[in-house]
Structures are given as C-alpha cells and as structure tokens.
Design a protein around this motif. Structure first.
Motif, mmCIF file in Angstrom:
data_model
loop_
_atom_site.group_PDB
_atom_site.id
_atom_site.type_symbol
_atom_site.label_atom_id
_atom_site.label_comp_id
_atom_site.label_asym_id
_atom_site.label_seq_id
_atom_site.Cartn_x
_atom_site.Cartn_y
_atom_site.Cartn_z
ATOM 1 N N CYS A 1 2.685 33.235 34.308
ATOM 2 C CA CYS A 1 3.116 31.826 34.254
ATOM 3 C C CYS A 1 1.948 30.889 34.568
ATOM 4 O O CYS A 1 1.750 29.882 33.884
ATOM 5 C CB CYS A 1 4.260 31.570 35.221
ATOM 6 N N GLY B 1 1.616 25.062 31.890
ATOM 7 C CA GLY B 1 2.749 24.322 31.352
ATOM 8 C C GLY B 1 4.032 24.614 32.095
ATOM 9 O O GLY B 1 4.037 24.944 33.282
ATOM 10 N N ASP B 2 5.122 24.500 31.361
ATOM 11 C CA ASP B 2 6.454 24.657 31.926
ATOM 12 C C ASP B 2 6.687 26.089 32.410
ATOM 13 O O ASP B 2 6.565 27.047 31.641
ATOM 14 C CB ASP B 2 7.500 24.279 30.865
ATOM 15 N N GLU B 3 7.042 26.234 33.684
ATOM 16 C CA GLU B 3 7.226 27.561 34.275
ATOM 17 C C GLU B 3 8.435 28.292 33.679
ATOM 18 O O GLU B 3 8.392 29.507 33.493
ATOM 19 C CB GLU B 3 7.353 27.454 35.791
ATOM 20 N N GLU B 4 9.487 27.574 33.387
ATOM 21 C CA GLU B 4 10.670 28.202 32.773
ATOM 22 C C GLU B 4 10.325 28.782 31.408
ATOM 23 O O GLU B 4 10.743 29.874 31.063
ATOM 24 C CB GLU B 4 11.809 27.179 32.622
ATOM 25 N N ARG B 5 9.544 28.030 30.639
ATOM 26 C CA ARG B 5 9.111 28.492 29.323
ATOM 27 C C ARG B 5 8.247 29.744 29.463
ATOM 28 O O ARG B 5 8.440 30.728 28.749
ATOM 29 C CB ARG B 5 8.334 27.378 28.612
#
Length: 189
Positions: free
Chosen positions: A44, A49-53
């Motif tokens: 990650c 960028g986005d951690e969920e992504r």
C-alpha cells in the motif's frame, strides 16, 4: 556430589535446554508470520494513493505464495528512484531468507544427541529409575536436495533476533515510503 545427583542435574539441564529450544522454534515460526502479514502495508505504501484501492489490488495476490507478493510490491515500486527501490531489494531478500528458515524449522526433524539414558529395573523388570549420562542437546535437521540445515539453540536465538530486526526494518521502510518520520530504533540492523 554423588553420581545420582549428577545424573539428575544433567537430566534437568537437558530438559531445560529442550524446553527452551522448542520455545524458540515456536517463537521464530510465529514471529515470521508477522513479517508476511505486514507485506500488504508495504505494498500500500509502495503504490501510494488511496489505501483502500491499494488493499483491493493487493488482495488479488494475498492468498498466493510469497514470491507473488514480493513481485507485486516490486511492481508497485517500478520506475521509482533507485534510492527508493534499493532498500526493497535488500528487504525482500531478507524476507525470502526468513521464509526459508521458517520452512526449515517447521518441517525439520528434531534430533537429541549427546546423552545416554539409563533405565534401572528391579528383578521383575519393573522400572525403578530413569537417569541420563552426559548433557543432551536438541537440534532440528532439515535436508532439501544437497543442502542440509542444522538448527541449534544458538542459531535459533540469532534467527529470532534477525526476524525482529526485519519486522522493524519493514515498518521503517513503510514509513519511509509514506514520507513519515522514521524512528531511529526501527533502522537498527
């Protein structure tokens, strides 16, 4: 000290050695899992960028082998500056070495050597006492192809410390990738 007392001391020392040995085997195996469990966080941070992504992307390889997870992290670092990628090459090599050590421990054969056990029986064959002569050492032996590994108590102590350093260094690398301040104790090698 009489012979019986010396035998009892040797037996007690051998049992303590064996207990400590297997305690370290268990701790090394369990602690190694912390290394592998931390790889998604490294991915990650590497992807940014986005951690969920990033977590969703890594979940595709999460149940695959270690090699696939390492390749995913390496791919996330592709094209970045060498100063960012170089530490990962070192860390990934250490992760692979730790995994190999863990597998040797988990699949090794325990061997006790260095002592003779004496069972004293009465005239009817009923055991009266068990004693040992000499000090026992316990080892794990693992043969894979032409390679034979022997794990001693001393080697397990060293391996446990290497795993702790690796965990701290992975955390430091993750923080570095995120642009966070890295506490000095995480960088100790």
């Amino acid at each position: 000290m009489n012979d019986q007392a010396e035998d009892d001391d040797d037996l007690e020392e051998s049992l303590k050695h064996r207990e400590r040995f297997f305690e370290l085997v268990g701790r090394c195996i369990v602690r190694y899992q912390s290394v592998e469990d931390f790889l998604p966080q490294v991915f990650c941070a590497a992807l940014g960028g986005d951690e969920e992504r990033a977590s969703a992307i890594f979940s595709v390889v999460a149940n695959r082998g270690l090699d696939t997870k390492i390749k995913a992290i390496s791919a996330a670092l592709f094209g970045l500056d060498e100063s960012i990628v170089a530490p990962w090459r070192d860390l990934s090599g250490r992760v692979i070495a730790a995994a190999e050590a863990r597998n040797e421990m988990a699949h090794g054969n325990s061997v006790s050597a260095g002592t003779t056990v004496i069972i004293t029986v009465d005239k009817s064959g009923k055991p009266l006492r068990v004693s040992s002569v000499g000090k026992t050492r316990t080892e794990l032996h693992k043969t894979k192809g032409a390679k034979k590994s022997v794990w001693t108590l001393e080697k397990l102590v060293e391996e446990e410390e290497k795993i702790w350093r690796l965990i701290r260094n992975l955390i430091a690398y993750q923080k570095f990738l995120r642009g966070e301040k890295v506490p000095p104790h995480l960088l100790e090698c």
